[in-house]
Design a protein around this motif. Sequence first.
Motif, PDB file in Angstrom:
ATOM      1  N   HIS A 158    -100.318 -57.677  56.705  1.00 34.62           N
ATOM      2  CA  HIS A 158     -99.287 -58.643  56.321  1.00 34.62           C
ATOM      3  C   HIS A 158     -99.878 -59.776  55.486  1.00 34.62           C
ATOM      4  N   SER A 162     -98.822 -60.365  51.647  1.00 31.40           N
ATOM      5  CA  SER A 162     -98.245 -61.675  51.317  1.00 31.40           C
ATOM      6  C   SER A 162     -99.021 -62.344  50.188  1.00 31.40           C
ATOM      7  N   ASN A 165     -98.137 -60.512  46.990  1.00 28.99           N
ATOM      8  CA  ASN A 165     -96.787 -60.907  46.568  1.00 28.99           C
ATOM      9  C   ASN A 165     -96.792 -62.305  45.957  1.00 28.99           C
TER      10      ASN A 165
END
Length: 187
Positions: A158, A162, A165
């Motif tokens: 994650h 993240s 992104n």
Amino acid sequence: MSRTTPLPRRGTDRAEDLTAWVVLAAGLLVLLASGVLGWTVDAQQTARARAEAVDRTRVGATLLETAPVVISEYGTAHGPILTRASWTAPDGRTMVGMAPAMPGTAAGAVVPVWTDTNGTAVSAPADPTEIALVAVMSGFGLLTSGACALAVLWAAVHRVTSAVNAACWEREWKHVGPQWTRLVGGQ
């Protein structure tokens, strides 16, 4: 009736989805393995306790000295203290060794001691409650460590997705941001 077109899926979305499925499957395997481990430990320890019960006998041992009262900086000891004692072996010999006695038990008192077939003092056979506790703790230990490992894996994936992104959004905003602010600002 209008149909909306789904947004295109990013590679990071697919990576998180795949990781979620892997973590879910691994979590189910860890749960199953924890149960199997607990059951196996229980079966092995129960078999060992049965074998010990066959070879061990509880006899009375006579204390040869008064069990000491142990006082430490934390207070007085409340559990059994190994104290010199004597007992009779199965072949009739007098054995001398250490037997557990409560602190302050007077010399000459009879206390229980477990012996093997030779009359040597040994520990008591495992108690069913202790066996169950060891089995549950073994399974729980595997479950906890497996869950922690999977949580770390999920958090790492994650965090990486993240970060990827955020970098992509930053890059895209450098192109779109000036145009958007011009349109909103009316210039």
